[in-house]
Design a protein around this motif. Structure first.
Motif, short mmCIF file in Angstrom:
data_model
loop_
_atom_site.label_atom_id
_atom_site.label_comp_id
_atom_site.label_asym_id
_atom_site.label_seq_id
_atom_site.Cartn_x
_atom_site.Cartn_y
_atom_site.Cartn_z
N SER A 82 -48.23 10.10 -12.94
CA SER A 82 -48.97 9.00 -12.29
C SER A 82 -50.40 8.89 -12.80
CB SER A 82 -48.98 9.21 -10.77
OG SER A 82 -47.68 9.15 -10.23
N SER A 114 -51.59 5.22 -14.22
CA SER A 114 -51.70 4.17 -13.20
C SER A 114 -53.08 4.19 -12.55
CB SER A 114 -50.61 4.34 -12.13
OG SER A 114 -50.78 5.55 -11.41
N ARG A 162 -48.77 6.94 -5.22
CA ARG A 162 -47.85 6.20 -4.36
C ARG A 162 -48.21 4.73 -4.19
NH1 ARG A 162 -51.65 8.89 -1.62
NH2 ARG A 162 -52.34 8.28 0.47
N ARG A 171 -49.14 0.78 -5.29
CA ARG A 171 -48.86 -0.25 -6.31
C ARG A 171 -50.18 -0.89 -6.75
NH1 ARG A 171 -45.54 -4.57 -3.96
NH2 ARG A 171 -45.21 -5.22 -6.12
N ARG A 205 -47.50 0.07 -0.99
CA ARG A 205 -46.89 1.34 -1.37
C ARG A 205 -45.62 1.11 -2.18
NH1 ARG A 205 -46.45 6.82 2.23
NH2 ARG A 205 -45.17 8.01 0.76
N SER A 206 -45.40 1.98 -3.13
CA SER A 206 -44.19 1.92 -3.93
C SER A 206 -42.99 2.43 -3.13
CB SER A 206 -44.37 2.77 -5.20
OG SER A 206 -43.24 2.66 -6.03
N THR A 207 -41.82 2.31 -3.70
CA THR A 207 -40.59 2.79 -3.06
C THR A 207 -40.48 4.30 -3.22
OG1 THR A 207 -39.31 2.52 -5.09
CG2 THR A 207 -39.47 0.62 -3.61
N GLY A 211 -39.60 5.06 -6.69
CA GLY A 211 -40.74 4.89 -7.57
C GLY A 211 -41.69 6.07 -7.52
N GLU A 212 -41.89 6.63 -6.34
CA GLU A 212 -42.74 7.81 -6.21
C GLU A 212 -42.12 9.01 -6.91
OE1 GLU A 212 -44.31 8.50 -2.21
OE2 GLU A 212 -43.81 6.42 -1.75
N MET A 238 -45.73 6.71 -10.84
CA MET A 238 -46.28 5.36 -10.92
C MET A 238 -46.39 4.86 -12.36
SD MET A 238 -46.71 4.32 -7.83
CE MET A 238 -45.15 5.16 -7.61
N GLU A 263 -44.78 1.29 -12.65
CA GLU A 263 -45.83 0.30 -12.54
C GLU A 263 -46.43 -0.09 -13.89
OE1 GLU A 263 -47.80 -1.03 -9.43
OE2 GLU A 263 -45.66 -0.95 -9.05
#
Length: 485
Positions: A44, A47, A130, A132, A401-403, A406-407, A411, A415
């Motif tokens: 992540s 991001s 976490r 978006r 928040r992402s799904t 996705g977490e 990210m 993303e």
């Protein structure tokens, strides 16, 4: 200004100093990007760099559009927020600025824009692992309008209620530090905690980037605090000295406190303490003498270190400790002004003559003035940040928040589609490689290929388990899906 009026004359040394200081403040934005990238998990990291960079662009637009006007328009007299007199930088030209007669309004607007950009960049740390990024950009535009601009108006506008009341805040303990720190706590609260799996055994993925980002921030902070004297004068030099002293003592204090746990000299601990000292110097560096910054640095290093436990008490996943570093550090600096602010330091810029300091000048009431400003800034920031974040989150397609999937993937995968650092010829997760650094491709027999069944491998030796007669040279042309770290 009409064409027939003479353009005011400014000292070119002051102009050059503030231009360079503004550029140094801008350098803090990539510094924060590197810092956040190093502190996060690798999956992540990019991001956060993207969020910091994009937030900078959003703030530049917002500040040009109406942000500067809402914070500093001189015709607004309500004491809370400005009007739209300077919408689109109208009437922002060569007149003396509302912050200081030493520099023109157009230069002052640029310098203050960089403060706003850094504040937004700090707040983006709340997205960690976490959040978006697109909804975060919508959020930051409205947050700047509803939260940051009023906070800046209170203390820096000539008609702001805190300015008129006599609150001492040199370079942004309220708007910048409390705004980003308490705002980050509220934003993290609305986002919710990361899944417990992501919280286990968490470690920064690149401590070298943490160190690099910290020293980029330290360099920029010299312009941040020194430039807030708005001229190349003695007060700027005192502000720079105080910045250096507070950062050094806070870094050493935090590092010593961490040493008592593991008997190791933590680089992350030293960097965290250094930033805590820089934060505390933000509101205080232009008011106190250097010996006061020794006390400020030690207190901020210790109190910010202890404040990292607050998120566990509140059950809020403030992943990058925005509250502990920025809010608590800013509060320490603001309160230190009540004790150590000196009239002689304030007057050393040749402009702010006759302003009484704190207890060292026998101004006993300054403590409750500073404390009331801290309470008002914290309460307003938390409530309004939570409201803005929740409203954006309720807009279809702008969930912050992402799904869960996705977490799990990270990210960067879901993303951005790119990675801050990746491995060539290897899978993206270290756990997917064998002990010898080669992908543990699964061997198949012809029968296994036909039935899509794969015999299991010994992950260490890459030998088939007992009962598997597949030749050791037979390998699948495609590796199995990678488990997620």
């Amino acid at each position: 200004m009409s064409a027939t009026q003479d353009v005011p004359t400014y000292d070119r040394g002051d102009l050059s100093f503030i231009i360079v200081a503004g550029a140094m403040v801008f350098f803090m934005v990539p510094g924060l990007a590197f810092l956040y990238s190093g502190l996060s998990r690798r999956k992540s990291a990019l991001s956060l760099i993207w969020a910091v960079a994009a937030a900078n662009a959003v703030v530049i637009f917002q500040w040009y559009f109406w942000g500067y006007s809402l914070a500093f328009s001189i015709t607004a007299t309500n004491g809370f927020i400005g009007n739209l007199r300077n919408f689109g930088l109208m009437h922002v030209e060569a007149e003396p600025s509302p912050g200081s007669a030493l520099i023109p309004d157009i230069l002052y607007s640029f310098f203050q824009m960089e403060f706003a950009s850094v504040t937004a960049a700090i707040l983006m740390g709340g997205l960690a692992e976490r959040g978006r990024v697109l909804p975060a950009m919508v959020f930051i535009f409205f947050w700047m309008t509803i939260v940051y601009c009023p906070l800046a108006c209170w203390i820096w506008s000539t008609n702001g209620w805190a300015f008129k009341w006599g609150v001492l805040d040199f370079a942004g303990g309220g708007p910048v530090e409390i705004g980003s720190g308490v705002g980050g706590l509220a934003f993290s609260w609305v986002l919710g905690r990361r899944h417990e799996r992501e919280l286990l055994n968490f470690r920064p993925h690149n401590v070298s980037l943490v160190g690099l980002g910290t020293f980029m921030l330290w360099f920029g902070w010299i312009g941040f605090n020194g430039g807030s004297a708005f001229g190349a004068n003695l007060r700027a030099i005192f502000a720079i000295w105080n910045t250096m002293i507070a950062a050094a003592f806070a870094g050493m204090t935090w590092c010593l406190l961490d040493f008592r746990y593991e008997k190791r000299w933590s680089m992350v601990g030293f960097c965290s303490g250094t930033i805590a000292g820089l934060v505390a110097a933000t509101p205080s560096s232009g008011f106190i003498k250097p010996w006061g910054s020794v006390v400020t640095g030690i207190l901020s290093g210790a109190l910010c270190n202890f404040a990292t436990k607050v998120k566990f008490m509140l059950h809020i996943d403030d992943a990058l400790d925005l509250f502990a570093e920025h809010a608590v550090g800013g509060i320490v600096g603001l309160l230190m002004n009540a004790f150590f602010a000196s009239e002689s330091i304030i007057a050393s810029d040749g402009v702010n003559v006759g302003i009484v300091g704190g207890w060292v000048d026998h101004n006993w009431k300054q403590l409750y003035i500073q404390f009331a400003f801290v309470v008002a800034s914290c309460a307003y920031t938390f409530v309004m940040t939570a409201i803005v974040a929740k409203v954006v989150d309720l807009i279809p397609g702008l969930q912050l928040r992402s799904t869960p999937e996705g977490e799990r993937l990270g990210m960067d995968e879901v993303e951005i589609g790119e990675f801050a650092s990746d491995y060539i010829e290897l899978r993206r997760d270290v756990a997917d490689t064998s002990t010898f650094g080669f992908p543990p491709y699964t061997r198949r027999t012809e029968a296994a290929k036909n039935t899509q069944e794969e015999p299991r491998l010994n992950a260490i030796t890459e030998k088939p388990e007992e009962g598997d007669t597949t030749p050791t040279t037979a390998r699948s042309s495609t590796p199995p899906p990678a488990p997620v770290s």
